[in-house]
Design an enzyme around this catalytic site. Sequence first.
Site, PDB file in Angstrom:
ATOM      1  CB  CYS A  67      -0.894   0.023   1.229  1.00  0.00           C
ATOM      2  SG  CYS A  67      -2.200  -1.214   1.214  1.00  0.00           S
ATOM      3  CD  GLU A  69      -2.659   4.070   2.670  1.00  0.00           C
ATOM      4  OE1 GLU A  69      -2.145   3.262   1.869  1.00  0.00           O
ATOM      5  OE2 GLU A  69      -3.880   4.320   2.700  1.00  0.00           O
ATOM      6  CB  CYS A 107      -6.603  -1.148   3.535  1.00  0.00           C
ATOM      7  SG  CYS A 107      -4.915  -1.703   3.860  1.00  0.00           S
TER       8      CYS A 107
HETATM    9 ZN   LIG Z   1      -3.349  -0.399   2.996  1.00  0.00          ZN
END
Ligand SMILES: [Zn+2]
Length: 156
Positions: A67, A69, A107
């Site tokens: 991801c 992030e 997420c």
């Molecule tokens: Zn994520």
Amino acid sequence: MTARTVEDPSAGCPDPAVRALVAAAFTAISSRYVLARHQIAAAVLDADGGMHLGLHLDAMVGRASVCAEAGALSAARLATGAELVAVAAVRYPKATEEATARVVPPCGLCRELLLDHAPGLRAVVHDETQLVLTPLSGLLPHKYVGTKWPAVLTRS
Ligand SMILES: [Zn+2]
């Protein structure tokens, strides 16, 4: 075929901190978007005002994907030991979608990861009317707490 213009989701946002985070993530994904490779970028703000960017890395095997992030968190930790205070992620639209980039909340895995490293972090989310900063811990009540780490991170 004409190039389309994708709208920056930070446009018109009244909160300067939110606008800066979202604009940084939007600028990053706008320049690096590749279908099925890089669809999201994230920006993490540290307490000294530093902005750290991360890029989503998709993979043939889905769970090998990383991801945005996580990339931004890693970049931040490489750059500074300062407290991390806020995060925003922006998803760039596919050519078949409306030409509007949008802010996406972290997420579940990223909520765990980010809170492990920055318990006071706030995230930009879209509430009913506008983009706002909200405590990430509020998006993950009952976070997992194992015994691997001490309660307070140290550098030893
Ligand atoms: Zn994520």
